[in-house]
Design an enzyme around this catalytic site. Sequence first.
Site, short mmCIF file in Angstrom:
data_model
loop_
_atom_site.label_atom_id
_atom_site.label_comp_id
_atom_site.label_asym_id
_atom_site.label_seq_id
_atom_site.Cartn_x
_atom_site.Cartn_y
_atom_site.Cartn_z
CG MET A 93 -1.92 -1.17 1.23
SD MET A 93 -2.91 -1.32 -0.26
CE MET A 93 -4.12 -0.04 0.06
NE ARG A 94 4.31 4.28 2.36
CZ ARG A 94 3.83 5.39 2.90
NH1 ARG A 94 2.64 5.42 3.45
NH2 ARG A 94 4.56 6.49 2.92
CG LEU A 96 7.36 1.74 -4.51
CD1 LEU A 96 7.32 0.40 -5.23
CD2 LEU A 96 8.36 1.70 -3.37
CG HIS A 112 -6.02 -2.23 -9.22
ND1 HIS A 112 -5.95 -1.52 -8.04
CD2 HIS A 112 -7.16 -1.84 -9.84
CE1 HIS A 112 -7.00 -0.72 -7.95
NE2 HIS A 112 -7.75 -0.88 -9.03
CG ASP A 148 -3.85 0.99 -8.95
OD1 ASP A 148 -3.04 0.18 -8.47
OD2 ASP A 148 -4.72 1.55 -8.27
C1 GRF Z 1 -5.92 -7.48 -3.29
O1 GRF Z 1 -7.27 -7.33 -3.63
C2 GRF Z 1 -5.03 -6.78 -4.29
O2 GRF Z 1 -5.53 -6.79 -5.58
C3 GRF Z 1 -5.03 -5.36 -3.76
O3 GRF Z 1 -5.02 -5.49 -2.36
C4 GRF Z 1 -5.59 -6.76 -2.00
C5 GRF Z 1 -4.53 -7.46 -1.21
O4 GRF Z 1 -4.99 -8.66 -0.65
N1 GRF Z 1 -3.92 -4.63 -4.32
P1 GRF Z 1 -3.95 -9.69 -0.06
O5 GRF Z 1 -3.08 -8.93 0.94
O6 GRF Z 1 -3.13 -10.27 -1.18
O7 GRF Z 1 -4.78 -10.74 0.63
#
Ligand code: GRF
Length: 221
Positions: A93-94, A96, A112, A148
């Site tokens: 969730m960062r 880069l 994604h 994304d």
């Molecule tokens: C997934 O839906 C992925 O597409 C999104 O964040 C979610 C991560 O889920 N980027 P996990 O940590 O792999 O269970």
Amino acid sequence: MSGRKRVGVLVSGRGSNLQALIDAAKDPAYPAEIVLVISNVPGVQGLARADQAHIATRVVNHKDFASRPDFESVLEAALHEARVELLCNAGFMRLLTEGFVTRWLNRHLNIHPSLLPAFKGLHTHARVLEAGAKISGCTVHFVRAAMDDGPIVAQAAVPVESGDTEEILADRVLAAEHRLYPHALRLVAAGKVRVEGEHVVGMPQQNGQSALFSPPLPATF
Ligand code: GRF
């Protein structure tokens, strides 16, 4: 199998996509092995999954650094130390920096939970439902500096059913993610695709067909 690509996985949480990659890589014929899992958040389930699979882990907490480049230099030192060749974001969730993205250009994948370029960003499933879309899905793409964004390696589609809640749709898409990511990493690690003009194209196979034209998932809409 010798010559498997050494893969690092970046996580921030649950790590179910990481688990799908770990499971795929248990097959010695799979062209990639997971050699390092890095989380920017301490104590997450993704780290426990890596421990369970006896994969090396590191926590590089972004909160410990004054700047993004400082954070990334520690991240990259760990990747180099583990001789990582390909990098996979799996719920990382960062954002880069452009410098980092350039150094890992076309060696760095993200997943994604939408059919990109539609529904980039957060709260994807809520926005899909809000829009009344009838199809959703997931995308594995090479990372670019914009969120994304980047050449699409593979996609899978799932139906949006009437009565779906955010959670129900998320679960349906997630099941597709768990099949798509191992497929996409296989294509990249085995050298079956290349980026040409910001599009991913399949390298011709022995049968004259492109690897991209045998997706593992039927489009179910
Ligand atoms: C997934 O839906 C992925 O597409 C999104 O964040 C979610 C991560 O889920 N980027 P996990 O940590 O792999 O269970």
